[in-house]
Design an enzyme around this catalytic site. Structure first.
Site, PDB file in Angstrom:
ATOM      1  N   ASP A  14      -8.315   5.392   2.292  1.00 57.29           N
ATOM      2  CA  ASP A  14      -6.430   4.542   2.077  1.00 57.29           C
ATOM      3  C   ASP A  14      -6.530   3.913   3.504  1.00 57.29           C
ATOM      4  O   ASP A  14      -6.511   4.470   4.837  1.00 57.29           O
ATOM      5  CB  ASP A  14      -5.300   5.459   1.553  1.00 57.29           C
ATOM      6  CG  ASP A  14      -4.306   4.666   1.630  1.00 57.29           C
ATOM      7  OD1 ASP A  14      -4.746   3.632   1.392  1.00 57.29           O
ATOM      8  OD2 ASP A  14      -3.474   4.667   1.095  1.00 57.29           O
ATOM      9  N   ASN A  62      -6.201  -0.498  -9.311  1.00 65.37           N
ATOM     10  CA  ASN A  62      -6.556  -1.552  -8.669  1.00 65.37           C
ATOM     11  C   ASN A  62      -6.384  -2.756  -9.254  1.00 65.37           C
ATOM     12  O   ASN A  62      -6.950  -4.412  -8.599  1.00 65.37           O
ATOM     13  CB  ASN A  62      -7.767  -1.078  -7.609  1.00 65.37           C
ATOM     14  CG  ASN A  62      -7.698  -0.522  -6.611  1.00 65.37           C
ATOM     15  OD1 ASN A  62      -7.912   0.083  -6.220  1.00 65.37           O
ATOM     16  ND2 ASN A  62      -5.990  -0.482  -6.125  1.00 65.37           N
TER      17      ASN A  62
END
Ligand code: FPP
Length: 228
Positions: A14, A62
């Protein structure tokens, strides 16, 4: 206390977007840098004798991102599949993908199959890329298969048989960038994993920070619900 390195490490990579923003660059620049970090960390894993590395490259959530970003992530993955074969073969890496096929383009699926096939005999580290992956989706897909196959006795082993890939559970889950969430990653498999949250953004995650995560894991007392 165990000073062994984990057999299986899972990573939520991340912070690519924030890393790029800090540099006044588009988010996609961060993802490119993130792919380079993955290459370096895979090498470190090989050197340390870690047998499995699972990384979260694209979640089922996503797809909600801007089209340009989704397209870049698809392109980056495709480029990775095409360019990485030589290095994976040289380093004896077995390549796998965990995730839903629906929504992923035919040519990307074909490239995935090609690389899985080419590396299936490799016996060093296994690199498992979670792509179009969601922990809940994986469990729903497993349940559907269990019903379809008319399984009579449902045990934990039955469920595990129907997960995307049959890998040992990760002992260590790392998330970078300071966020402290699981984000639908490996919900079944991390039941007893040790969690390590690093403030470093994924493109800056390096060998030193990786070693800190492993050293921290080595200080933990794993009890699996029992006592010492
Ligand atoms: C999370 O950062 C990262 C992703 C959603 C994508 C991860 C992809 C890579 C590391 C590169 C591509 C991988 C391969 C296998 C070639 P974020 O975008 O959510 O960052 P932010 O939280 O700072 O916005």
């Amino acid at each position: 206390m165990s000073l062994r390195v984990p057999n299986h490490i899972a990573i939520i990579m991340d912070g690519n977007g924030r890393w790029a923003k800090e540099k006044g660059m588009p988010r996609t620049y961060g993802h490119k840098a993130g792919a380079d970090t993955l290459r370096k960390i895979l090498t470190s894993c090989g050197e340390l004798g870690i047998k499995y590395l699972t990384v979260y490259a694209f979640s089922t959530g996503n797809w909600k991102r801007a089209k340009e970003e989704v397209d870049t992530l698809m392109f980056l993955f495709k480029t990775y599949l095409k360019n990485e074969k030589k290095l994976l073969m040289k380093n004896n890496v077995k390549f796998l993908v965990s995730g839903r096929k629906e929504g992923v383009s035919k040519d990307l699926l074909a490239e995935i199959s090609k690389l899985e096939e080419a590396t299936k005999g490799n016996t060093g580290i296994t690199l498992n890329i979670a792509f179009n992956y969601g922990g809940r989706a994986e469990l729903v897909d497993a349940i559907k298969e269990i019903v379809k196959n008319n399984e009579k006795e449902i045990t934990e082993e039955t469920v595990e048989k129907y997960l995307y890939n049959q890998l040992p559970d990760p002992e260590l889950l790392i998330r970078t960038s300071g966020e402290m969430r699981i984000s639908n990653f490996l919900l079944w498999q991390i039941a007893y994993a040790e969690l390590y949250f690093s403030d470093v953004l994924w493109p800056d995650f390096d060998e030193a920070e990786f070693n800190r995560a492993i050293a921290c894991y080595q200080q933990r007392h794993r009890r699996f619900g029992g006592t010492e």
